[in-house]
Design an enzyme around this catalytic site. Structure first.
Site, mmCIF file in Angstrom:
data_model
loop_
_atom_site.group_PDB
_atom_site.id
_atom_site.type_symbol
_atom_site.label_atom_id
_atom_site.label_comp_id
_atom_site.label_asym_id
_atom_site.label_seq_id
_atom_site.Cartn_x
_atom_site.Cartn_y
_atom_site.Cartn_z
ATOM 1 N N GLU A 1 -4.172 -78.457 -80.080
ATOM 2 C CA GLU A 1 -2.867 -78.305 -80.877
ATOM 3 C C GLU A 1 -3.383 -77.084 -81.946
ATOM 4 O O GLU A 1 -2.574 -76.921 -82.955
ATOM 5 C CB GLU A 1 -2.608 -79.227 -81.783
ATOM 6 C CG GLU A 1 -2.418 -80.802 -80.757
ATOM 7 C CD GLU A 1 -1.485 -80.531 -79.708
ATOM 8 O OE1 GLU A 1 -0.361 -80.021 -79.980
ATOM 9 O OE2 GLU A 1 -1.822 -80.554 -78.486
ATOM 10 N N ASP B 1 8.322 -42.542 -73.139
ATOM 11 C CA ASP B 1 9.101 -42.145 -74.085
ATOM 12 C C ASP B 1 10.246 -42.935 -74.684
ATOM 13 O O ASP B 1 10.731 -42.957 -75.584
ATOM 14 C CB ASP B 1 9.630 -40.795 -73.758
ATOM 15 C CG ASP B 1 8.479 -39.410 -73.645
ATOM 16 O OD1 ASP B 1 7.374 -39.820 -74.099
ATOM 17 O OD2 ASP B 1 8.689 -38.455 -72.915
ATOM 18 N N PRO C 1 2.738 -68.675 -83.449
ATOM 19 C CA PRO C 1 4.276 -68.340 -83.670
ATOM 20 C C PRO C 1 4.490 -67.993 -85.261
ATOM 21 O O PRO C 1 5.493 -67.475 -85.622
ATOM 22 C CB PRO C 1 4.939 -69.690 -83.206
ATOM 23 C CG PRO C 1 4.034 -70.355 -82.426
ATOM 24 C CD PRO C 1 2.522 -69.826 -82.870
ATOM 25 N N ARG D 1 -2.384 -49.391 -72.304
ATOM 26 C CA ARG D 1 -1.631 -48.118 -71.749
ATOM 27 C C ARG D 1 -1.353 -47.142 -72.655
ATOM 28 O O ARG D 1 -0.788 -46.185 -72.282
ATOM 29 C CB ARG D 1 -0.327 -48.922 -71.143
ATOM 30 C CG ARG D 1 0.800 -49.504 -72.186
ATOM 31 C CD ARG D 1 1.868 -50.294 -71.431
ATOM 32 N NE ARG D 1 2.858 -49.394 -71.114
ATOM 33 C CZ ARG D 1 3.005 -48.889 -69.819
ATOM 34 N NH1 ARG D 1 2.396 -49.536 -68.894
ATOM 35 N NH2 ARG D 1 4.082 -48.136 -69.785
#
Ligand code: 9WO
Length: 235
Positions: free
Chosen positions: A119, A172, A92, A157
């Site tokens: 952790e 698009d 994070p 992808r």
């Protein structure tokens, strides 16, 4: 493109890569994947990969040494194919991932995905071995594997040949920096709700105009921050 994951749970990657677009791209030889388990790079009988944090506190941390050795093994294997990887850790505290960064990372020939558990990881390993920390958002998970798979899916992808023509056309929408327009399929009336008439008009110019206007309307309502950026791109 080549992906190498440093992970205590290599089977998690099969669960995603064995299906759908990612599976088809693998079958087409568009990318290669290898996993490296830090547990295989321990030398004590218990194959220890974690220990308690200095300073106390709850939980366990991943030891630097087995991760360092696993990273060396991956790096050596890649060097045999003349590849030098970009090493990514998922946290994070990292740089927020977006489509622009996905398109930049697509230029890397090899990514090593360092997946934390417990952790977290001894900070010295991160300092010594990680090129970039990436965040998928401000929430806490149980490990870095799901973010690693999300990044892989986003990249795979984009590889030439991964999508068929129909799938490519849908692509698009996000590249213009707007949210996708709403979509409808059969039946024409579902639980009393109609499909917008313009979509059944056969007027392709009117349909394209409607879709663009809906994209702008939805983006303004739901993600005005994106609209600001899309306008900046136009100018
Ligand atoms: C957790 C964490 C929480 C607050 C501030 C910094 C932090 N770093 C980590 C961390 O590196 N955790 C490791 C990977 C070990 C525990 C599970 N991990 C994890 C990654 N939890 N959440 C993520 C994550 C990664 C990317 N985007 C969102 C969440």
């Amino acid at each position: 493109m080549r992906f190498d994951a440093i992970t205590l749970f290599p089977e998690l990657f099969d669960a995603v890569l064995d299906y759908g677009i990612t599976r088809r791209a693998l079958d087409r030889g568009l990318y290669k994947f290898k996993s490296w388990n830090p547990r295989d790079f321990t030398d004590d009988p218990h194959r220890t990969v974690d220990d308690r944090p200095y300073g106390g506190g709850p939980g366990m941390l991943m030891l630097a040494e087995p991760l360092d050795r696993a990273l060396n093994a991956a790096r050596q294997d890649l060097a045999n194919e003349d590849l030098t990887p970009w090493v990514v850790h998922f946290s994070p505290r990292g740089r927020p991932l977006n489509q622009r960064r996905v398109m930049e990372l697509k230029q890397k020939s090899a990514l090593v995905l360092l997946c934390g558990r417990y952790e977290g990881i001894d900070e010295r390993l991160l300092q010594k071995r990680v090129d970039e920390e990436i965040s998928l958002g401000d929430f806490v998970l149980s490990g870095g594997e799901l973010p690693a798979l999300a990044l892989m899916d986003a990249l795979i992808r984009q590889l030439p040949g991964a999508l068929n023509d129909a799938e490519s056309a849908v692509q698009d929408s996000f590249s213009h920096g707007l949210l996708d327009c709403p979509h409808y399929t059969r039946p024409e009336v579902w639980q009393g709700m109609d499909v917008p008439a313009v979509l059944k008009s056969g007027n392709h110019a009117a349909i394209a105009k409607w879709r663009h206007e809906e994209s702008v309307r939805l983006t303004a309502a739901l993600r005005p921050d994106l609209l600001d950026r899309a306008q900046q791109n136009e100018n």
